[in-house]
Design a protein around this motif. Sequence first.
Motif, PDB file in Angstrom:
ATOM      1  N   LYS A 281      66.900 -21.285   8.581  1.00 21.70           N
ATOM      2  CA  LYS A 281      66.614 -22.715   8.623  1.00 21.70           C
ATOM      3  C   LYS A 281      66.541 -23.282   7.209  1.00 21.70           C
ATOM      4  O   LYS A 281      65.837 -22.719   6.363  1.00 21.70           O
ATOM      5  CB  LYS A 281      65.302 -22.975   9.361  1.00 21.70           C
ATOM      6  N   PHE A 282      67.259 -24.365   6.982  1.00 23.66           N
ATOM      7  CA  PHE A 282      67.210 -25.065   5.704  1.00 23.66           C
ATOM      8  C   PHE A 282      66.547 -26.413   5.927  1.00 23.66           C
ATOM      9  O   PHE A 282      66.386 -26.852   7.059  1.00 23.66           O
ATOM     10  CB  PHE A 282      68.619 -25.220   5.129  1.00 23.66           C
TER      11      PHE A 282
ATOM     12  N   CYS B 204      63.949 -20.410  -6.564  1.00 22.51           N
ATOM     13  CA  CYS B 204      65.378 -20.685  -6.540  1.00 22.51           C
ATOM     14  C   CYS B 204      65.676 -21.794  -5.526  1.00 22.51           C
ATOM     15  O   CYS B 204      64.808 -22.177  -4.737  1.00 22.51           O
ATOM     16  CB  CYS B 204      66.161 -19.438  -6.153  1.00 22.51           C
ATOM     17  N   VAL B 205      66.907 -22.252  -5.523  1.00 21.59           N
ATOM     18  CA  VAL B 205      67.365 -23.224  -4.539  1.00 21.59           C
ATOM     19  C   VAL B 205      68.303 -22.469  -3.597  1.00 21.59           C
ATOM     20  O   VAL B 205      69.393 -22.053  -3.991  1.00 21.59           O
ATOM     21  CB  VAL B 205      68.090 -24.418  -5.209  1.00 21.59           C
ATOM     22  N   ASN B 206      67.842 -22.244  -2.361  1.00 18.75           N
ATOM     23  CA  ASN B 206      68.618 -21.516  -1.355  1.00 18.75           C
ATOM     24  C   ASN B 206      69.559 -22.471  -0.640  1.00 18.75           C
ATOM     25  O   ASN B 206      69.170 -23.576  -0.257  1.00 18.75           O
ATOM     26  CB  ASN B 206      67.704 -20.892  -0.314  1.00 18.75           C
ATOM     27  N   VAL B 207      70.793 -22.009  -0.436  1.00 16.17           N
ATOM     28  CA  VAL B 207      71.845 -22.822   0.176  1.00 16.17           C
ATOM     29  C   VAL B 207      72.539 -21.976   1.240  1.00 16.17           C
ATOM     30  O   VAL B 207      72.717 -20.764   1.060  1.00 16.17           O
ATOM     31  CB  VAL B 207      72.870 -23.266  -0.899  1.00 16.17           C
ATOM     32  N   ALA B 208      72.963 -22.611   2.333  1.00 16.89           N
ATOM     33  CA  ALA B 208      73.732 -21.907   3.356  1.00 16.89           C
ATOM     34  C   ALA B 208      75.019 -21.359   2.742  1.00 16.89           C
ATOM     35  O   ALA B 208      75.623 -21.988   1.869  1.00 16.89           O
ATOM     36  CB  ALA B 208      74.060 -22.846   4.512  1.00 16.89           C
TER      37      ALA B 208
ATOM     38  N   LEU C  79      80.368 -39.066  -4.818  1.00 21.23           N
ATOM     39  CA  LEU C  79      79.726 -38.060  -3.963  1.00 21.23           C
ATOM     40  C   LEU C  79      80.774 -37.173  -3.298  1.00 21.23           C
ATOM     41  O   LEU C  79      81.716 -37.664  -2.680  1.00 21.23           O
ATOM     42  CB  LEU C  79      78.867 -38.738  -2.894  1.00 21.23           C
ATOM     43  N   GLN C  80      80.595 -35.866  -3.446  1.00 18.61           N
ATOM     44  CA  GLN C  80      81.487 -34.900  -2.802  1.00 18.61           C
ATOM     45  C   GLN C  80      80.911 -34.403  -1.471  1.00 18.61           C
ATOM     46  O   GLN C  80      81.620 -34.321  -0.486  1.00 18.61           O
ATOM     47  CB  GLN C  80      81.748 -33.713  -3.728  1.00 18.61           C
ATOM     48  N   GLU C  81      79.615 -34.074  -1.487  1.00 17.93           N
ATOM     49  CA  GLU C  81      78.983 -33.529  -0.277  1.00 17.93           C
ATOM     50  C   GLU C  81      77.467 -33.519  -0.450  1.00 17.93           C
ATOM     51  O   GLU C  81      76.965 -33.438  -1.564  1.00 17.93           O
ATOM     52  CB  GLU C  81      79.489 -32.105  -0.033  1.00 17.93           C
ATOM     53  N   THR C  82      76.758 -33.586   0.665  1.00 19.51           N
ATOM     54  CA  THR C  82      75.299 -33.466   0.707  1.00 19.51           C
ATOM     55  C   THR C  82      74.946 -32.473   1.805  1.00 19.51           C
ATOM     56  O   THR C  82      75.571 -32.490   2.873  1.00 19.51           O
ATOM     57  CB  THR C  82      74.642 -34.826   1.029  1.00 19.51           C
ATOM     58  N   PHE C  83      73.945 -31.627   1.547  1.00 15.69           N
ATOM     59  CA  PHE C  83      73.493 -30.687   2.573  1.00 15.69           C
ATOM     60  C   PHE C  83      72.047 -30.292   2.313  1.00 15.69           C
ATOM     61  O   PHE C  83      71.512 -30.524   1.229  1.00 15.69           O
ATOM     62  CB  PHE C  83      74.396 -29.452   2.653  1.00 15.69           C
TER      63      PHE C  83
ATOM     64  N   MET D  34      77.431 -23.042  -0.096  1.00 16.70           N
ATOM     65  CA  MET D  34      77.375 -22.464  -1.436  1.00 16.70           C
ATOM     66  C   MET D  34      78.739 -21.998  -1.892  1.00 16.70           C
ATOM     67  O   MET D  34      79.068 -22.082  -3.074  1.00 16.70           O
ATOM     68  CB  MET D  34      76.358 -21.314  -1.474  1.00 16.70           C
ATOM     69  N   GLU D  35      79.558 -21.524  -0.986  1.00 13.16           N
ATOM     70  CA  GLU D  35      80.908 -21.091  -1.353  1.00 13.16           C
ATOM     71  C   GLU D  35      81.699 -22.256  -1.955  1.00 13.16           C
ATOM     72  O   GLU D  35      82.347 -22.116  -2.990  1.00 13.16           O
ATOM     73  CB  GLU D  35      81.636 -20.533  -0.137  1.00 13.16           C
TER      74      GLU D  35
END
Length: 176
Positions: free
Chosen positions: A143-144, A152-156, A76-80, A160-161
């Motif tokens: 708000k996420f 689509c899948v929207n990401v902060a 696992l690298q990251e979860t958000f 996302m960067e």
Amino acid sequence: VLKTLDTDKDGISDYIETAVYHTDKNKADTDGDGYKDNIEIQNGYNPLNISSESRINRIDINLKKQSLAYYEGGKLQETFLISSGKKDWETPKGYFKVLKKKLYVDYIAFDYNYPHIKYNLLFYNESKNGLGLFVHSAPWRKKFGVRGSHGCVNVAQSNMEKLYAWANDDTFIHIF
């Protein structure tokens, strides 16, 4: 019906085995290592290579939890939190891969206009609006963790960067 047929009963449709993973739709364990293809994919291993060192990178998107987790070599690298498709514009479930990384995309349709959006991962070519579906930054979203996109899948932007820099064409995506 054809897209759900699973000849080898390994938990992955023949269509996905052929189009996404390039595994053998007639063999539940393509590389013959004793683990079914779907188990290898779920745990970050490459179903085409028997080597225990050969792992795949993947993105898991949990629609119920409205979350995204990404794994490098099974780690696992990251979860958000994310924002997936709203009612009548649901994000499709299944196995996909990054078809193309696009630094900028214009999201323009009948009820929104978001030009020049940075960090986009195309994962699905067929959609209601004809654009295809992306995992992408959504700088307009405050708000996420709640549904609200057009599929689509929207990401902060900050998340996302990092995800965009990490992902490659052919990175596996599992949406469930």
